[in-house]
Write an enzyme that holds these catalytic residues in place. Structure first.
Site, mmCIF file in Angstrom:
data_model
loop_
_atom_site.group_PDB
_atom_site.id
_atom_site.type_symbol
_atom_site.label_atom_id
_atom_site.label_comp_id
_atom_site.label_asym_id
_atom_site.label_seq_id
_atom_site.Cartn_x
_atom_site.Cartn_y
_atom_site.Cartn_z
ATOM 1 C CB CYS A 2 1.424 10.532 0.375
ATOM 2 S SG CYS A 2 2.873 10.524 -0.664
ATOM 3 N NE ARG A 27 -2.009 7.431 4.540
ATOM 4 C CZ ARG A 27 -3.094 7.021 3.866
ATOM 5 N NH1 ARG A 27 -4.108 6.495 4.520
ATOM 6 N NH2 ARG A 27 -3.162 7.129 2.568
ATOM 7 C CD1 TRP A 75 6.817 5.657 2.265
ATOM 8 C CD2 TRP A 75 5.978 5.133 0.268
ATOM 9 N NE1 TRP A 75 7.223 4.398 1.965
ATOM 10 C CE2 TRP A 75 6.736 4.045 0.742
ATOM 11 C CE3 TRP A 75 5.356 5.020 -0.954
ATOM 12 C CZ2 TRP A 75 6.881 2.854 0.029
ATOM 13 C CZ3 TRP A 75 5.484 3.851 -1.666
ATOM 14 C CH2 TRP A 75 6.256 2.786 -1.169
ATOM 15 C CG ASN A 101 -1.528 9.214 -1.349
ATOM 16 O OD1 ASN A 101 -0.474 8.700 -1.735
ATOM 17 N ND2 ASN A 101 -2.493 8.531 -0.782
ATOM 18 N N GLY A 102 -0.122 9.931 -4.534
ATOM 19 C CA GLY A 102 -0.327 9.181 -5.775
ATOM 20 C C GLY A 102 0.835 9.391 -6.717
ATOM 21 C CD GLU A 488 1.837 -12.813 7.972
ATOM 22 O OE1 GLU A 488 2.016 -12.719 6.743
ATOM 23 O OE2 GLU A 488 1.642 -11.829 8.711
ATOM 24 C CE LYS A 492 3.157 -9.084 10.095
ATOM 25 N NZ LYS A 492 2.704 -9.528 8.885
ATOM 26 C CD GLU A 495 5.646 -6.522 7.637
ATOM 27 O OE1 GLU A 495 5.399 -5.559 6.896
ATOM 28 O OE2 GLU A 495 4.797 -7.367 7.919
ATOM 29 C CG HIS A 511 13.652 -30.092 -3.400
ATOM 30 N ND1 HIS A 511 13.804 -31.110 -4.311
ATOM 31 C CD2 HIS A 511 12.704 -30.523 -2.532
ATOM 32 C CE1 HIS A 511 12.966 -32.088 -4.038
ATOM 33 N NE2 HIS A 511 12.271 -31.762 -2.960
ATOM 34 C CE LYS A 610 -2.067 -1.620 8.432
ATOM 35 N NZ LYS A 610 -1.571 -2.929 8.925
HETATM 36 C C1 AGP Z 1 1.942 -7.022 6.008
HETATM 37 O O1 AGP Z 1 2.473 -7.043 7.327
HETATM 38 C C2 AGP Z 1 2.446 -5.875 5.213
HETATM 39 N N1 AGP Z 1 2.211 -4.655 5.873
HETATM 40 C C3 AGP Z 1 2.001 -5.913 3.767
HETATM 41 O O2 AGP Z 1 2.525 -7.086 3.209
HETATM 42 C C4 AGP Z 1 0.470 -5.914 3.504
HETATM 43 O O3 AGP Z 1 -0.092 -7.142 3.931
HETATM 44 C C5 AGP Z 1 0.250 -5.770 1.995
HETATM 45 O O4 AGP Z 1 0.773 -4.526 1.602
HETATM 46 C C6 AGP Z 1 -1.226 -5.865 1.589
HETATM 47 O O5 AGP Z 1 -1.947 -4.819 2.170
HETATM 48 P P1 AGP Z 1 -3.553 -4.891 2.148
HETATM 49 O O6 AGP Z 1 -3.946 -6.116 2.924
HETATM 50 O O7 AGP Z 1 -3.985 -3.624 2.801
HETATM 51 O O8 AGP Z 1 -3.975 -4.993 0.712
#
Ligand code: AGP
Length: 615
Positions: A2, A27, A75, A101-102, A488, A492, A495, A511, A610
């Site tokens: 949020c 966000r 959110w 937010n929370g 990674e 990417k 997501e 395996h 985010k």
């Molecule tokens: C990465 O592309 C994602 N957006 C997500 O995995 C992110 O790295 C993760 O939520 C950790 O966030 P932070 O580094 O702000 O703690």
């Protein structure tokens, strides 16, 4: 996650709220709403499922009149995304409006009590319970104003919150509070700006106050800013000057923030190294370590906690720290670490890696580690974030604001900081000789230029994206330092393009995963010239023997893999430890271009936020 904005001052609140909400769109959210209070206490509110533009369309150009207001991007945690569950939420008598937010973890018990006292609820949210609780406290304790009633109410709340609440009977004050979810107060000239982070505030003022956990604040045109703890202790506001620059939160001509941030990496890595990597002096200066040399020299082990991309950075850090500093390292998902009652205590150093510095699981992990006596070293990108403020020491990555939900420049900046830490601690512990240290300094210093050179391969990568954008699955393989790069790359892709992708150590194929190989499965292999090269070449041959299609990231001038793979993308050579800062770039660009071609919402992918400030 949020987003919260608020304004109190001498201008029309509505346009400031809407602009602020747009700056928080990165966000991730599913609904939006605003509440504006006019001088005479007339409250007008609108809330809508969808984007901020959908809210504006719904309002049909109507601009609520008033110089105070609050705005929210939701959110969903409790209750599906719909108009009724969107914020703001009102008290039963319609006098209070609140955004949040929370998560209120004990909302169900509170709701039952309030229903028994005659309150009626219309939404499925935990937030609506909070505004009714404040209303009930105001009604049952004669004379309590909004500030006091909010403070009293929050003593009954279990959970995380960043809230803003207004009362039609006090049209010149805004009440705020936070616990675990961030909240920033911008101090203007007779004006106050509220937001979940500094981005909606920076264009108006650089002077901000960060609310700390369990603090309640009131901003008022007559009496200014007042802060107390929810236990009713007075708090003296500390004004911080923001370092962020306006252009850093604009797209700068790029179609998406993510592409801008991918291209910013030569600068962001250079900014991260500046002042720390001292080539001429053959040293590394890091205040967060320089002030605790003895502790790092005597540490028995390091525990790294993080989530997502930051966790991948932690895996690469493990290899560097054990290679350069010969110190045992464990890398943990913060969400697992915090709940498994780990053995950790005095003499241990916990390294928390977090771009946002607000990830709930990582924040909880450092709080637990501190309670158990460990030293917490925080590596964050957002200055003034909760994790950076609660760590004993640390280092900022200085990558600048990262708006795109998919982390790119923050990741390579994390790797740069972690390389500095590993080298600095290696020298400190006598595990890294000066000769190798000096060679590493030169290699690390050359990384920004090598990253810049990689951008020239973007058009080739875009062509690859066209070839592979419609495949339903993908595999990413790597070994050693490039194994986390494979993880990674898979993250990417999945997501932002929503294509299912998995990363594996290349040796793991035999395996099980090799059963997935056929002509429809693209296999992206990070096969740079390093200690594992020959083994990776064998893995490529195993994939090819089963009809798999291989797209390889290779060291510039490689001729061997080039004869096997369908496509190769070249990266410059460097020390094995620093190659991830190079080999990850083509995978960032590949995922970006595939997502664009699939018309995904690249900067705000579905279901994602985010920063995950809820558990
Ligand atoms: C990465 O592309 C994602 N957006 C997500 O995995 C992110 O790295 C993760 O939520 C950790 O966030 P932070 O580094 O702000 O703690």
């Amino acid at each position: 996650m949020c987003g919260i904005v608020g304004y109190l001052g001498n201008q029309d609140a509505f346009p400031i709220l809407i602009k602020g909400l747009k700056r928080l769109e990165y966000r991730g959210y599913d609904s939006a709403g605003v509440a504006v209070l006019s001088e005479n206490g007339q409250l007008e509110y609108h809330r809508r499922k969808g984007k901020v533009d959908d809210l504006l369309q719904h309002m049909e150009g109507k601009v609520p009149d008033g110089n105070m207001g609050i705005g929210h991007t939701r959110w969903a945690t409790h209750g599906p995304p719909n108009d009724v569950n969107a914020h703001p939420h009102l008290s039963g008598d319609g006098e209070l409006a609140l955004i949040h937010n929370g998560i209120i973890e004990n909302y169900h018990a509170l709701k039952e009590t309030l229903v028994a006292r005659g309150h009626t609820f219309y939404s499925d949210t935990d937030t609506e319970v909070l505004v009714h609780l404040i209303e009930e406290i105001m009604k049952s304790s004669e004379g309590l104003d909004l500030f006091e009633a909010t403070r009293v109410a929050l003593n009954e709340v279990v959970g995380a919150y960043a809230i803003a609440v207004v009362d039609t009977r006090r049209p010149h004050e805004l009440v705020l509070a936070r616990k675990s979810s961030p909240l920033v107060i911008g101090i203007g000239d007779g004006e106050f700006y509220i937001a979940s982070d500094a981005k909606p505030i920076i264009e108006y003022t650089k002077n901000v106050v960060y609310l700390d956990d369990e603090e309640v604040a009131r901003v008022s045109l007559s009496s200014g800013l007042k802060i107390r703890t929810i236990a009713n202790h007075k708090v003296t506001p500390v004004i911080t000057e923001l370092e962020m620059a306006m252009e850093s939160i604009e797209k700068g001509g790029y179609e998406h923030f993510m592409l801008k941030e991918i291209h910013e990496q030569p600068r962001s890595i250079a900014d991260c190294l500046r002042g720390r990597l001292r080539l001429g002096h053959e040293t590394i200066r890091m205040a967060g370590i320089d002030d605790h040399e003895e502790m790092w020299a005597e540490a028995k082990r390091l525990i790294i906690v993080a989530c997502g991309t930051s966790w991948h950075a932690g895996l690469i850090a493990e290899y560097m720290l054990e290679d350069f500093a010969r110190i045992p390292v464990e890398v943990e998902y913060a969400s697992e670490f915090r709940y498994r009652n780990p053995v950790i205590g005095k003499g241990d150093i916990l390294i928390a890696i977090s771009q946002s510095g607000e990830t709930a699981d990582t924040l909880a992990a450092i709080r637990m580690a501190k309670e158990k006596g460990a030293h917490v070293f925080g590596i964050c990108n957002v200055v003034g974030s909760s994790i950076s403020r609660e760590s004993h020491s640390g280092a900022y990555t200085h990558a600048g604001p990262e708006i795109g939900v998919a982390s790119t420049k923050a990741f390579t900046a994390q790797l740069a900081v972690l390389a500095l830490v590993a080298m600095r601690v290696g020298r400190l512990r006598g595990a890294l000789d000066q000769l190798r240290f000096n060679r590493l300094l030169v290699e690390l210093d050359a990384i920004p230029e090598k990253v810049e050179a990689l951008m020239k391969s973007e058009s080739k990568i875009e062509a690859l994206a066209e070839l592979y954008k419609d495949r339903p699955n993908a595999l990413f393989l790597g070994r050693g330092y490039n194994f986390p790069v494979a993880l990674e790359g898979a993250l990417k892709l999945k997501e932002i393009s929503y294509i299912h992708a998995e990363g594996y150590p290349a040796a793991e194929m035999k395996h099980g995963p090799i059963a997935l190989i056929d002509e429809n499965m693209p296999v992206f292999v990070v096969a740079t010239k390093d200690a594992h090269y020959d083994k990776v070449v064998s893995n490529i041959q195993e994939v090819k023997a089963r009809g798999g299609q291989v797209i390889a990231i290779v060291t510039r001038g490689d001729t061997e893999v080039a004869t096997m793979a369908e496509h190769v993308i070249e990266v410059h050579n460097s020390d094995d430890a620093f190659v991830p800062m190079l080999s990850t770039i083509p995978l960032q660009l590949l995922s970006y271009h595939i997502a664009v071609k699939l018309e995904r919402n690249v900067d705000q992918p579905r279901n994602l936020a985010k920063s995950v400030t809820v558990e």
